[in-house]
Design a protein around this motif. Structure first.
Motif, PDB file in Angstrom:
ATOM      1  N   ALA A  95       0.810  -1.221   0.000  1.00 43.78           N
ATOM      2  CA  ALA A  95       0.000   0.000   0.000  1.00 43.78           C
ATOM      3  C   ALA A  95       0.845   1.274   0.000  1.00 43.78           C
ATOM      4  CB  ALA A  95      -0.932   0.003   1.210  1.00 43.78           C
ATOM      5  N   HIS A 416      -3.157   6.800   4.800  1.00 46.67           N
ATOM      6  CA  HIS A 416      -3.329   6.224   3.464  1.00 46.67           C
ATOM      7  C   HIS A 416      -2.977   4.740   3.452  1.00 46.67           C
ATOM      8  CE1 HIS A 416      -2.972   5.441  -0.821  1.00 46.67           C
ATOM      9  NE2 HIS A 416      -1.799   4.884  -0.535  1.00 46.67           N
ATOM     10  N   THR A 418      -2.786   2.412   5.860  1.00 50.97           N
ATOM     11  CA  THR A 418      -3.677   1.519   6.598  1.00 50.97           C
ATOM     12  C   THR A 418      -5.056   1.442   5.939  1.00 50.97           C
ATOM     13  OG1 THR A 418      -4.199   3.348   8.109  1.00 50.97           O
ATOM     14  CG2 THR A 418      -2.487   1.795   8.786  1.00 50.97           C
ATOM     15  N   THR A 419      -5.548   2.562   5.424  1.00 52.98           N
ATOM     16  CA  THR A 419      -6.852   2.551   4.751  1.00 52.98           C
ATOM     17  C   THR A 419      -6.784   1.733   3.476  1.00 52.98           C
ATOM     18  OG1 THR A 419      -7.408   4.733   5.644  1.00 52.98           O
ATOM     19  CG2 THR A 419      -8.655   3.980   3.728  1.00 52.98           C
ATOM     20  N   GLN A 420      -5.749   1.939   2.693  1.00 51.17           N
ATOM     21  CA  GLN A 420      -5.596   1.192   1.442  1.00 51.17           C
ATOM     22  C   GLN A 420      -5.436  -0.299   1.699  1.00 51.17           C
ATOM     23  OE1 GLN A 420      -5.908   2.367  -1.608  1.00 51.17           O
ATOM     24  NE2 GLN A 420      -5.465   0.421  -2.603  1.00 51.17           N
ATOM     25  N   ARG A 422      -6.581  -2.001   4.262  1.00 48.92           N
ATOM     26  CA  ARG A 422      -7.878  -2.565   4.670  1.00 48.92           C
ATOM     27  C   ARG A 422      -8.806  -2.735   3.474  1.00 48.92           C
ATOM     28  NH1 ARG A 422      -7.348   0.924   9.214  1.00 48.92           N
ATOM     29  NH2 ARG A 422      -8.600   2.523   8.162  1.00 48.92           N
ATOM     30  N   THR A 423      -8.801  -1.756   2.587  1.00 51.41           N
ATOM     31  CA  THR A 423      -9.662  -1.827   1.395  1.00 51.41           C
ATOM     32  C   THR A 423      -9.266  -3.002   0.508  1.00 51.41           C
ATOM     33  OG1 THR A 423      -9.951   0.576   1.428  1.00 51.41           O
ATOM     34  CG2 THR A 423     -10.429  -0.567  -0.639  1.00 51.41           C
ATOM     35  N   THR A 424      -7.977  -3.169   0.321  1.00 51.02           N
ATOM     36  CA  THR A 424      -7.489  -4.265  -0.523  1.00 51.02           C
ATOM     37  C   THR A 424      -7.797  -5.618   0.112  1.00 51.02           C
ATOM     38  OG1 THR A 424      -5.696  -2.875  -1.348  1.00 51.02           O
ATOM     39  CG2 THR A 424      -5.445  -5.249  -1.623  1.00 51.02           C
ATOM     40  N   SER A 425      -7.625  -5.726   1.423  1.00 51.75           N
ATOM     41  CA  SER A 425      -7.878  -6.991   2.107  1.00 51.75           C
ATOM     42  C   SER A 425      -9.368  -7.374   2.070  1.00 51.75           C
ATOM     43  CB  SER A 425      -7.421  -6.907   3.561  1.00 51.75           C
ATOM     44  OG  SER A 425      -6.040  -6.681   3.631  1.00 51.75           O
ATOM     45  N   ALA A 426     -10.225  -6.361   2.009  1.00 50.49           N
ATOM     46  CA  ALA A 426     -11.660  -6.617   2.035  1.00 50.49           C
ATOM     47  C   ALA A 426     -12.207  -7.093   0.690  1.00 50.49           C
ATOM     48  CB  ALA A 426     -12.407  -5.343   2.446  1.00 50.49           C
ATOM     49  N   ARG A 427     -11.426  -6.925  -0.357  1.00 53.89           N
ATOM     50  CA  ARG A 427     -11.902  -7.317  -1.699  1.00 53.89           C
ATOM     51  C   ARG A 427     -11.944  -8.832  -1.869  1.00 53.89           C
ATOM     52  NH1 ARG A 427      -8.219  -2.918  -4.996  1.00 53.89           N
ATOM     53  NH2 ARG A 427      -9.442  -1.064  -4.451  1.00 53.89           N
TER      54      ARG A 427
END
Length: 427
Positions: A95, A416, A418-420, A422-427
């Motif tokens: 990320a 950025h 940590t947010t990115q 988390r977003t990637t892991s949630a996909r």
């Protein structure tokens, strides 16, 4: 161009830590000229630093730190080594943008300077693109810290080797070994990579005149390097937990050196820190923070961890406070091949100097200055810091860096990443 530090309690570290009585430290053009009587007639324009009530000593040398992880502070406090690798290298690293690396290296270097760490070996395994590399080096330079930039390939696989990038870093970014930031190779193999990749990396590093650093624990890594003919005085072994005696004899015989990160090793479960064993074999051994994902980023915490680990369970402990301070300064400098330039107050060396406020709460009263630095001092006592004769901290405040800007960049980078992730892991 000239500075004289007067009235302080001067602690030099060569050949081993000791108090130099009634000494002034004279600096000209960034180099230590003398440690002794105060000059009677200093040149016009000389700056006099009154260190009355202070302890004057060489800047600390951190021999192993992943500086780019400064924006991940405390994120893996309870993690084992395996969990740390999964989280930080597996999830968070992808990320990072180049600007995040810049922010992280700037903030991490500022943190080091604030704590009196004037030299840091940056084991940098965040080379996702050439832009990430350029950003890391630019931030180190901007901070004013003395740094060894250890370039690690972008991944552990043989296909991830980026030999052309190593050559570019050496020729275009860091062509000199005399600058404030100098290059090295941070190697994956033969622990996280293959012996074949290690052979290629060692050949590349030696062709370019780069020292080599690698993580190594347990049985196997040293023997594989020995069998491949790769051991040598240019190789720095990091951690070394559980490495057999016969392997340490090979390292010592080759002139190799070591870096111990006792706080991280104890906390992540690497094994007992091998400070005493390494030094008993005559291996020059430095100390390192390693990563602030789970430990503090100052050398005081590391020294105390090393001191405690080196004496734990020993009926007649041999490791002394003097030994530990030496590891944090001159021996650490030797471990990274820089003891000819830094690590002590010997005339002719770079003026990397720290002044501690000996009257600070928790430090005063001082009976033994060497013991006080190791067992009682903390970052709050770091009053003044010089790197190459340039004052970067004075009166307890950083003066060479825009701390507010750097903090803002670091906070935004952390958000950025940590947010990115988390977003990637949630996909």
């Amino acid at each position: 161009m000239a500075t004289i530090i007067v009235n302080g309690t001067v602690v030099d570290t060569e050949p081993r830590p000791h108090v130099v009585p009634d000494a002034a430290v004279v600096v000209e053009d960034g180099v230590i000229v003398s440690v002794g009587p105060r000059p009677d007639d200093p040149a016009k324009g000389t700056e006099i630093i009154d260190a009355r009530g202070g302890i004057v000593l060489p800047g600390f040398v951190d021999t192993h730190r992943h500086v780019w992880q400064s924006v991940l502070r405390g994120i893996a406090a309870d993690a084992t080594l395996g969990a740390y690798l999964d989280l930080v290298l597996g999830t968070l690293t992808p990320a990072f943008r180049a600007e995040d690396v810049y922010a992280a290296n700037l903030w991490g270097a500022i943190e080091a300077l604030d704590a009196g760490v004037t030299t840091v070996y940056d084991w940098s395994h965040i080379q996702l693109t050439p832009g990430h590399t350029d950003a890391a080096v630019a931030a180190l330079r901007e901070s004013g810290v003395r740094a060894v930039f250890g370039y690690a390939h972008r991944g552990t696989g043989d296909a991830d080797r980026t030999e052309d990038e190593v050559r570019r870093v050496r020729s275009a970014l860091l062509p000199s070994d005399d600058g404030l930031v100098t290059p090295a190779l941070a190697a994956w193999g033969p622990v996280y990579g293959s012996v074949e990749a290690a052979r290629a990396d060692w050949a590349l590093a030696r062709d370019l005149g780069l020292r080599i650093s690698l993580h190594a624990t347990g049985a196997g890594p040293v023997e594989r390097l020995h069998d491949a003919g790769l051991l040598g005085p240019d190789v720095l072994f990091v951690h070394c937990n559980g490495i057999p005696d016969e392997s340490l004899k090979l390292v010592a015989g080759s002139g190799g050196t070591a870096s111990v990160a006792p706080a991280v090793e104890s906390q992540m479960g690497h094994g007992h820190p091998e400070t005493g064993r390494l030094r008993s074999f005559g291996i020059a051994t430095g100390l390192g923070v390693d990563t602030v994902t789970d430990v503090p980023g100052d050398m005081f915490s590391v020294m105390r961890a090393a001191f405690a680990a080196g004496r734990a369970g020993q009926a007649a402990p041999e490791l002394t406070a003097s030994d530990v301070l030496g590891m944090a300064t001159i021996e650490g400098a030797a471990a990274i091949g820089m003891d000819h330039r830094i690590g002590s107050l010997r005339p002719g060396k770079q003026a990397d100097i720290v002044i501690l406020d000996a009257g600070a709460p928790g430090l005063a009263p001082v009976h033994d200055p060497v013991a006080a630095v190791v067992t009682a001092a903390g970052t709050a006592a770091v009053d003044t810091v010089l790197v190459g004769g340039r004052i970067v901290k004075r009166g307890g405040r950083l003066v060479s860096a825009d701390v507010d800007r750097a903090r803002d960049l670091a906070v935004r980078a952390a958000r950025h990443v940590t947010t990115q992730a988390r977003t990637t892991s949630a996909r």
